[in-house]
Every structure is written in C-alpha cells, then in structure tokens.
Design an enzyme around this catalytic site. Structure first.
Site, PDB file in Angstrom:
ATOM      1  N   GLN A 237      36.805   8.552  37.958  1.00  0.00           N
ATOM      2  CA  GLN A 237      37.802   8.109  38.933  1.00  0.00           C
ATOM      3  C   GLN A 237      39.091   7.687  38.224  1.00  0.00           C
ATOM      4  O   GLN A 237      40.140   7.606  38.846  1.00  0.00           O
ATOM      5  CB  GLN A 237      37.255   6.945  39.761  1.00  0.00           C
ATOM      6  CG  GLN A 237      36.141   7.355  40.699  1.00  0.00           C
ATOM      7  CD  GLN A 237      35.598   6.217  41.544  1.00  0.00           C
ATOM      8  OE1 GLN A 237      34.410   5.994  41.561  1.00  0.00           O
ATOM      9  NE2 GLN A 237      36.454   5.489  42.249  1.00  0.00           N
ATOM     10  N   CYS A 385      35.808  -0.499  48.287  1.00  0.00           N
ATOM     11  CA  CYS A 385      36.604  -1.660  48.700  1.00  0.00           C
ATOM     12  C   CYS A 385      37.422  -2.062  47.499  1.00  0.00           C
ATOM     13  O   CYS A 385      37.137  -1.665  46.392  1.00  0.00           O
ATOM     14  CB  CYS A 385      35.719  -2.825  49.122  1.00  0.00           C
ATOM     15  SG  CYS A 385      34.809  -3.548  47.771  1.00  0.00           S
TER      16      CYS A 385
END
Lengths: 806, 288
Positions: A237, A385
């Site tokens: 990521q 989140c």
C-alpha cells in the site's frame, strides 16, 4: 459561433470531470481476469518460499534441525534466524519503533510465528519440505488476555527488552508494557465528572479482527548480483516507504532498490507494513542469486500478518440531567500482540484515537491508552479507517446510546442536543483537533426524515408490547450512529512515519497532443484511482479524463509519497493533483496570452480553454496550448507542459455521516436480520458518485462482517481458533443486507477541491450502527452493553441472561 | 494450503474402482465431489498417496424408482437432487435439505454419496437419511452389502465401511403420499455447517401422528436418529406439552462440541429450537 457550437455545459460534460459517474477504467482489465497481480509474476529461474511455523503460542526453541528438509530433492536452501544473523536481519524494525523477529530467535511468541524459510524449485516442494524442518520446543506459560498482561505473575513475553524502562513512546511500567499515551485535560475532565448530574461507565470492547483482503500478502524479490540491485514486486500500500525502510534495513542504497506494486486485490491496512516474508524472500534471493516468490495462504494471512483493533475501552460520559454532555473519559488497554508492529504515524502510538469526542461538543475530555504485549500475532493496523478512528467512533457511539438510555432520552434526540453546531466550525475539540467543517444537524435531520425515524420508533413500541404479550419472539432494534472521521494524514507538524513527513505527491506531464500521464505517490488497491485522479485533472485542465493515464506503484517512476491508507489519497494526493494542474494551467495561460497577443489578465478560463474577456470567440483550448507548449512558447519560457506537487496538507479533513439501521432479532436462536440500512455520508466535494457509492457498499459490508461475526479468537492456550474462512465471518452476497446511500455536501475549506475522503467512513460509522441496533433491541429490558461480535450465540446468551428463554 | 503429493486415478466402473482401492491399499482414498477431502488435503489433515476419482463411473449416477423404494446413485450431485422431479414429488425433504448445503457452485460438484459416506457429522444428508431409514449399498472386494443408515455412523469420520469399500447407491423407502416433512438448519452463513439442524418426517391421520422420525445434524460426533423423541410424538396431536417432552428427549441425546458456532449448551438448545420449528412446518405440511 452557431447553434451547433457546444455550450460550456456540454463541453464540461464531455470531459467526464468531477461529479461525473464515470465508469471505472481499471475494471476493463479486472472483469476480464486481465489484472496483473504479484502472483501473476513469473520470472525465469524463480524459486518459491514457504514457512515452517510455530504450533505453540509461547515456547523456547531448543533446536532447529533442517537436515531432512534440505535433503528433499528440489530444495535449494533453508533459512533460520542463525542464517539471518549473518546479515544482521534476524530482527527488523517496525513502523512503531519496536523490533520484531523475522524468524524465531530463541523463542516463539505467538502461534504460527515464522520459524524457518524453505526455498525450493516449486511451491509444492517448498510446502513438503517445510513440514520436515524439525524444531524442538519447550513450552512456556502463555497469555492472550491483555487485561492480565501487566499483572505481577504474567509471563514475560519480550525477554529481549524486559529490563528496558524506556520504550519508543516513553516510560514502561511492566515488562509487557509497550507505552502509555494520553491526550486531553485530565484535571478538567475529572472536575466535569465530579460535578456531573449523571454519569455512565462501560467497558466497551472492540475485538481483534483482520482486514482479510481477497488477495493475501505476497512478494517476488529479485537480486541482481552484477548490478547490486534489488527489484521487489509486492502487495504494498506504501511502496516508497517499503523502499526506504528496505534500504535502511538491508543497507542496499535506496537508488538500487526498485519497488513495484502491481495491481492489488484489496489492502484495508493489511498491506501497509513489512513482514518476515518480504525479508526472507529478499535474503533468499541474495543467497541464491535467483528470484524468490513468497505468497501467503489464507490461514497465514489471518493468523500472522497485521490484525486490527483489539481495544478494551473503559468509556465514561458525564452529563447534565437535561442531557447536555459535560465530560468524557476513556481508559484503554490496547493489545499489540508480541511485537508493536502497529501502523501509525510515528508520534501517535494510539493513532488518532483522540477523535473519540466524535461529533459532540464535549467541554472536557481525557484519554489514556496503555499498549501491552501478549502471545498473539503483531499488527494493529488501521483496517479501513484512519489510525484507531474506528475504535474511537465505536466507543463514543456506543457510550452515547448508553447515556441516552440512562437519561431516558431517545438516542437521536440526545445526539441532536449535543452535536457540534454548524456555526461552531472551524471547531476546536477538547483534544485540540480543529474540525474544518461540518453541518451535522442537517445530516441527522435528513437521515431521520428519510427513514421515517419517528414511525420506526412507534412500530418498535408496538413490537415490544406484542413481545411482552408473547405474540412474537422477535425484537426490533433501531441503531443510530453519527460519526466524524479524521483522515488525510497528514500535516507534517502532526504526522510522520520514521521521520518522513506524511505529504503526498502528483507529477503530471501533458503530451503535445493534449493527452497526458499523472504519476502519484499513492497506490490503489481497488479504490479506482486511475478513474478518479483523471477526473480531477479533467476538471482542472479541461482535458477529457479518457486522455489521462494514471500510474502508481513504481518507485522508479512515481514521485515520493507515503501511500494509500487512512482515506488519505483524495485529501493528500488529490490535492497534489489539483495543485500540479494549477501550475500547468498558469503556464498554459501565459502561452495563450502570447498566442492571442493579449495580457495574461485579459484571459478567463472557460471549461477547457482560455478566452479573451469580452471576446469569447478568441480562445485557445488546452489541447491547442499543449501543442504550443512544445513549439511556440513565449521567448524565454522553457518548453514543455508538466508539473509536480508535493502536498503537505494544512489540516486533516473531517468527513462525517449519519447512519441508521433497522434490525430484527430472533430471541430463540440469537440470529438477526438487517431489515434496512441507510447511510448518509458527507465527504465534501464528490469526485465520482458511483465510486463513492461502491466504496460505501464495500465498507458497510465489512462493517456488517465486523459487527455481526468477525473475531480473531485465541483459546487460553494461545491457539488461534478462527484462522480460516470457515470460522472467520466474511459475509457473502447472501448475508449482506441491501444498502441505501445518501449524501450532503459540506466542502473542506482548506482542500483545493473541497474533497475529504470517503473510503473508510462506512467502516467507521457502520460498526457502531449495527452494534447499536442489536443493543437497542434489548435496551428496553435494561440491557446496557452487549459486546461484539453479535453472532447468534452471543446474542442468544444476552437474551438468556435477560431471562427471555424461561 | 498446499496438499502433499498424490497419484490420481480415474476408473470407469465400480469394479475397476474397487479393484484400485483394494490394490493400492490404505494410502488410497476414493474421491467423489471432493468438497470435504480436498480441503483436508490442503490443510494436510489428510495425505492420501492415491486418489481414486469416481466421477467417471457412469453406474454411480441416476435417480430411479425400484418397487417401494427410490434408488439414488452415489455420484448424483446435490444440484441433481434439487433438479429431480421424482425426488421433489416423492421425497421433498431431500431437495429442501440440499438447498441448505453450501452454495450453487458446491452443489454442482458435491455429491450425495460423498456427503453420506464421509462420516463428517457436519454434513446434512446423513441425519436426513437416518430420518428416512435409508440403506446404503456398499461394494468392496468381497462384493455388495447393504448397511442401514441408522447403523452406519460410528464416530467422526468413522463409519461401517470397510477399507476399500465404496457407497454406490442410497436406497430410500418412499414415504407415504401426503407426509409432513421439514429440515431446519441454523447456520452462520452460506457454506457453513449447521450450528444445529433437525430433520422431521411424519404421517398423520385424524389429527394424530401415525408415524414420526427425527434426525439431528452436527450435535454429536455422528448424526443422530432421535428414536425416543420420535416415539413420544407418535400418537400425539403434536400439542405443545408433548412437543416439549419430545424436544427434551432429543436434546438429551446430543453431545455437541463447543466451537466458534457456540458452546455445547447453546448448540443443544438450538437442536431443540430447530426440532420445534421443523415439527411445526411438518405438521402444517401433513395437513393438521
């Protein structure tokens, strides 16, 4: 000009810019099975690695014998901690300032921990040989309960640091203590509680869960001994962070490391950090001189790479008797497992948990978090989140319901009374966060009107009466959540990872024919970046989105950035994209002025062109200007049309939303059915409403899974009992409810295009909403807090404790 | 999740299959749909050296009437059970049960023979077969024999089959026309084994139960035939008090494992709830 000349609006529509429900361009390859994932990479001479893992949660490793494994035909090498010590890589630093074993060094600290790495000519041989590595263990007492971690007789998990009084985040008070972190004003909060009419206190637990992306973590490492260069393909990521950390660990110069993240099948935080598999594959490639592939299986994914949550939050609210909140306190024990491999901004060991005051105007608040070590897998990532925001949202939204119940107020009325008012923005919370914008009452009112909240409460009243009369065995629950997120990490004054400020970047090159390429420091894992970034450029530069290629994930070509997680791509790289466009546009304006022989200030922008003020027939389109940039720039100007921007956001963004869930609970089996779920999100400016809707559907489905069934559970011997999809609840299309989505738009005042980020809102708001619905079903019987996950037997047990089966 | 090494065999007749299983010995396993065996191999809980795939054996397919019985070939898929007009008409509990097994993809490949023969207490069909008083045709090196479903299951993954023997067909006495039936299954999601499930087949006349048979899934090491509960209900009008007594008798024979579906006590209670609900639906279907 004539009737056939397209109007500004028609030209704007053709660009497929911001606000357009543009179809996702990446789906053309995904739906045809033509994506290119790490496991699709096959290199000549490639080897395969597999781990021998610990069956014990806590044991001393007396001896490792690799003879039999090494003798299997096709096995090239077997690596243990002893091998790694020769290159000083038996341990590796974590993002949270701790160190982590790459392979078991003297001890194993959690079940399935990596003990040896077998490298073989094919994947099957590697698996066969991994079974033949003989390890002699001596079992040790284990602890998987964070609330017992700091007791006097708790087994010491980390012998390597047991005498260290100072950790990465300050003093340690026990060998199993990681850190204590506090925020807010304790004295002021204590005073509010001392004076309060009404208080509530509840232990609110957010269990350990796992992001469980469809594609597990994996990599291919290829070390070129001639050039001394490492190429690493992986499910990253944050590819640039992996390159920098990889260079610092391996001492390979950073320019000789090429990190490439190809298509990624979901990340959700699981793919931010660095794992032993990556290190072992790299070392194996260096040792063998051949490319080495490592691919996790599902059990390895669920039981070893980066869990999320595991927060035990004792939450208290103080209020006046007429329902105005006056104080908030929360003491949390955070289970970090065996190593603190949490993915947070470095200064924030509990992330942005101090967003716990949520959407409400608390005059005083204080939080304290103790991180502890247990015999569980390391991690603590932000699963869809921003860092620890979903834990905070769950605690406050559950606690608000509990306080409303004590005050005998409707939970919606209680929230409405305490929401931060529109005129208070920008609003500084008791924890010091400056909420940039919001219009909370409007959102909650719209949500309540759309679902017919009052009528639902009336129906619930009738249902409860019928239940009491024995006419039904179903209870109706209405769940409400009003959440505020803090995303877009982040401003350099607040956020860094290992000292690197959490800016992000965009580099745009416009080619002579008016098409272009945009490269960014973020990395899509399914979010649709190739589609949405092009839409920002389309609107900013007046070039069709279809003419813009978007590229991410290759550290050799992409500008430096901190990657995609914490809903930061739109707030940070989206802003960088807009700012880079504006540099290009400024240059284009000068070229246009030169070509039209007017002053720069005599031009005005019109969708896709600069035109002369008061003379709209004299114009130059962006496509024309692109051509001109390569052959007739004004004297003294550099040719070309490109720009780069590194965006350091002035503040976080604060998306918010109002969610309502209607649930029917079968008291006799404990099973529940979501009758209706309504999600109103305000993410500021909406770039692609269809992608937003898709993001919300996905996030709500994850939230449904978390609230209703997910848990990474350990038995008392430290065995992980939910490490496959047989037992780890991943909802299918059959279980997943139908979603209703809605929105309001309150643009962020400090973001160049007013966007706030949305991908994670539904996970943050969804979990408390489902949980509040289950809790609400039983609230009239005096129940205050039924813990997640709300699977059948836990809900049945709650009903049983209330005497509903007599 | 990488299986060990194995050799693959694909016989075309029962004789050939049984011959292979006999000659290859204990390290050989017959494979039907593979939905239990392959996951166990991937987890290396099973590591057979030889797989004898029955998919090419044409004789093991098909559903037909044989006098007062219905014969179902062991390699009949769950999908074919659902699609069969004969079964839907004569033994509708089978299609009701099959639709609760996994998902369509699994049902296209998973077989009824594999489901009953594997001895997995989580499988749904064994309790239904006990409820229906089915008989399994088994063929081994010493020829064919018939084993009652109610005597087939001896422990988890432990059945009356001898080494090298395979189930070739299931013989079910056709229930009386107009019988009541239901299969009630509590599960967490599609593809899950039952937390508890109950099968009921009953006949009624003049408002009284004339015969009743109950099977229970996944609440013991083996599927269960609730004989005592069945007896209690026979002759009754399925009044609440008798149902309660029968449910208590059924719960009494369960001994489920505590697992992530819930603790043993809960799963026993769920067996009772599933039975109560199955009785209610079977009663309505029997027309009283």
């Amino acid at each position: 000009m004539n009737d056939m000349t397209p109007t500004s609006a028609e030209r704007a529509e053709k660009l497929q810019g911001m606000g357009c429900k543009r179809k996702r361009v990446e789906d053309i390859r995904f739906v045809q099975g033509k994506g290119n994932y790490v496991d699709d990479i096959k290199l000549p001479g490639m080897l395969y690695g597999d781990f021998t893992r610990s069956p014990h949660a806590h044991a001393r490793v007396k001896k490792i014998d690799t003879t039999k494994a090494a003798a299997v035909p096709g096995v090239v090498a077997v690596i243990t901690a002893e091998t790694l010590k020769t290159v000083n890589l038996a341990w590796m630093p974590t993002l949270a300032g701790d160190v982590q074993m790459v392979l078991a060094d003297g001890k194993v600290l959690f079940q399935n921990q990596e003990v040896a790495f077998v490298i073989a000519e094919d994947r099957y041989t590697a698996a066969d040989a991994a079974e033949l590595v003989e390890v002699e263990y001596e079992g040790l007492p284990c602890n998987v309960d964070p609330l017992k971690a700091m007791s006097a007789n708790a087994p010491v998990i980390r012998e390597d640091i047991k005498d260290k009084k100072e950790g990465a985040h300050g003093p340690r008070k026990h060998p199993n203590h990681v850190f204590n972190w506090q925020a807010g004003d304790k004295a002021k909060a204590d005073e509010a509680f001392a004076k309060a009419d009404v208080t509530i206190k509840e232990m609110i637990v957010y269990p350990r869960v796992h992001p469980c992306p469809l594609e597990t973590c994996q990599c291919v490492a290829s070390f070129d001994k001639i050039k001394g260069e490492l190429t690493l393909w992986g499910t990253f990521q944050a590819p640039h962070v992996i390159r920098t950390v990889g260079s610092l660990i391996s001492k390979i110069p950073e320019h000789k490391i090429h990190v490439i993240a190809p298509d990624i099948g979901g990340g959700f935080g699981n793919k931010v950090g660095a794992y032993p598999g990556y290190i072992c594959a790299i070392v194996a490639s260096i040792v063998t001189g051949r490319p080495v592939k490592w691919v996790e299986d599902r059990i390895e994914n669920l039981s070893t790479t980066a869990f999320a949550r595991d927060f035990y939050m004792e939450t208290e609210i103080a209020a006046t008797k007429d329902g105005k909140v006056t104080g908030l306190r929360c003491y949390t024990v955070a289970d970090h497992g065996a190593f603190d491999a949490c993915a947070n901004a470095t200064k924030w060991p509990a992330g942005l948990f101090s967003i716990i005051s949520g959407s409400y105007d608390f005059p005083a608040a204080h939080v304290s978090v103790d991180g502890v070590y247990t015999n569980k897998a390391p991690g603590g990532v932000a699963y869809r989140c921003s860092f620890r925001v979903t834990e905070a949202a769950y605690a406050i939204e559950r606690a608000m319901d509990i306080m409303a119940q004590k005050l005998k107020m409707d939970p919606a009325e209680f929230r409405m009374k305490n929401l931060i008012r529109r005129e208070q923005f920008p609003y500084t919370s008791a924890f010091g966060w400056v909420y940039d914008s919001g219009d909370y009452q409007t959102a909650l009112n719209k949500a309540m009107e759309t679902v017919g909240y009052k009528q639902l409460r009336e129906e619930q009243k009738k249902c409860r009466e019928a239940f009491k009369r024995g006419e039904t065995r179903e209870l109706m629950g209405i769940g409400l959540a009003f959440f505020t997120e803090i995303v877009g990490a982040g401003p350099s004054r607040n956020c860094d990872i290992l000292g690197i400020a959490m800016f992000d970047s965009a580099e745009i090159r416009i080619h002579p024919t008016g098409t272009g390429i945009c490269r960014l420091g973020t990395k899509s894992q399914g979010q649709g970046h190739e589609t949405t970034y092009a839409q920002i450029i389309a609107t900013e530069l007046g070039l069709p989105a279809d003419n813009i290629a978007v590229e991410e994930g290759n550290t050799d070509t992409a500008p430096y950035g901190l990657g995609t997680y914490g809903s930061r791509s739109t707030p940070v790289s989206g802003a960088a994209t807009a700012m880079a466009c504006r540099k290009i546009k400024a240059k284009a304006q000068m070229i246009a002025a030169y070509m039209l022989e007017v002053h720069d200030d005599d031009l005005e922008w019109d969708v896709d062109r600069f035109r002369v003020k008061g003379n709209p027939e004299r114009f130059k389109t962006m496509t024309e200007l692109a051509w001109a940039a390569y052959h007739e720039v004004p004297p003294g100007m550099e040719p070309g049309l490109e720009a780069i921007n590194y965006y350091d956001p002035p503040n976080f963004t604060f998306p918010f939303g109002a969610y309502i869930c209607v649930m029917d609970v079968d008291v006799d089996t404990g099973s529940s059915k979501v009758r209706r779920f309504y999600a109103l999100d305000d993410c500021g400016t909406r770039i692609n409403p269809m992608i937003i809707e898709g993001q919300i559907h996905g996030g709500l489905t994850e939230a449904f899974g978390i609230a209703m069934g997910q848990e990474i559970h350990y038995d008392e011997d430290g065995n992980v009992t939910t490490a496959s999809l047989m037992d780890y609840f991943l909802p299918t299309a059959v279980e997943t409810p139908k979603w209703e989505t809605d929105w309001t738009t309150t643009p962020s005042p400090h973001h160049p295009i007013g966007a706030k980020g949305v991908g994670e809102s539904p996970n943050v708001g969804g979990v408390p909403c489902f949980s509040n619905a289950v809790n609400d079903a039983f609230a009239f019987l005096g129940s205050t807090n039924i813990a997640m996950p709300h699977d059948n037997w836990r809900t049945w047990t709650a009903a049983d404790k209330l005497g509903l089966h007599k | 999740m990488i299986p060990g090494s194995f050799a693959y065999h694909r016989p075309s007749s029962v004789k050939e299959a049984v011959g292979l299983l006999g000659s290859l010995g204990d390290d050989a396993r017959a494979i039907a749909g593979g939905h239990s065996l392959i996951p166990m191999m991937k987890l290396r809980l099973a590591s057979p050296s030889h797989l004898v795939d029955l998919v090419g054996v044409a004789d093991l397919k098909g559903i037909r009437e044989d006098g007062k019985d219905i014969l179902i070939g062991a390699m009949t898929t769950q999908h074919e059970v659902i699609a069969s007009d004969l079964l839907t008409k004569k033994i509708p509990i089978l299609s009701e049960t099959a639709t609760l097994i996994a998902d369509p993809q699994v049902r296209y490949v998973g077989t009824i023979g594999g489901n009953v023969a594997n001895g997995d207490p989580g499988n749904d069909m064994p309790a239904v077969m006990m409820c229906l008083n089915a008989t399994y045709h088994a063929v081994g090196k010493s020829g064919e024999r018939r084993i009652a479903a109610r005597e087939f299951y001896q422990g988890a993954y432990f059945t009356a089959l001898e080494p090298g023997e395979i189930v070739t067909a299931i013989r079910i006495p056709t229930p009386a026309a107009g019988h009541g039936y239901a299969y009630e299954k509590l599960k967490r999601k599609v593809g899950d084994y039952a937390t508890a499930a109950a099968a009921v087949v009953l006949t009624a006349s003049g408002g009284k139960v004339t015969s009743c048979s109950i099977g229970l899934t996944n609440v013991a090491e083996t599927p269960l035939w609730a004989e005592e509960a069945s007896k209690i209900l026979t002759g009754s009008a399925l009044d609440a008090a008798t149902v309660k007594k029968a449910v208590a008798a059924a719960e009494a024979i369960t001994s489920p494992a505590s697992d992530s579906r819930g603790p043993a006590a809960y799963r026993t209670k769920m067996a009772g709830v599933m039975l109560t609900r199955a009785l209610g639906r079977a009663k309505a279907r029997a027309g009283f």
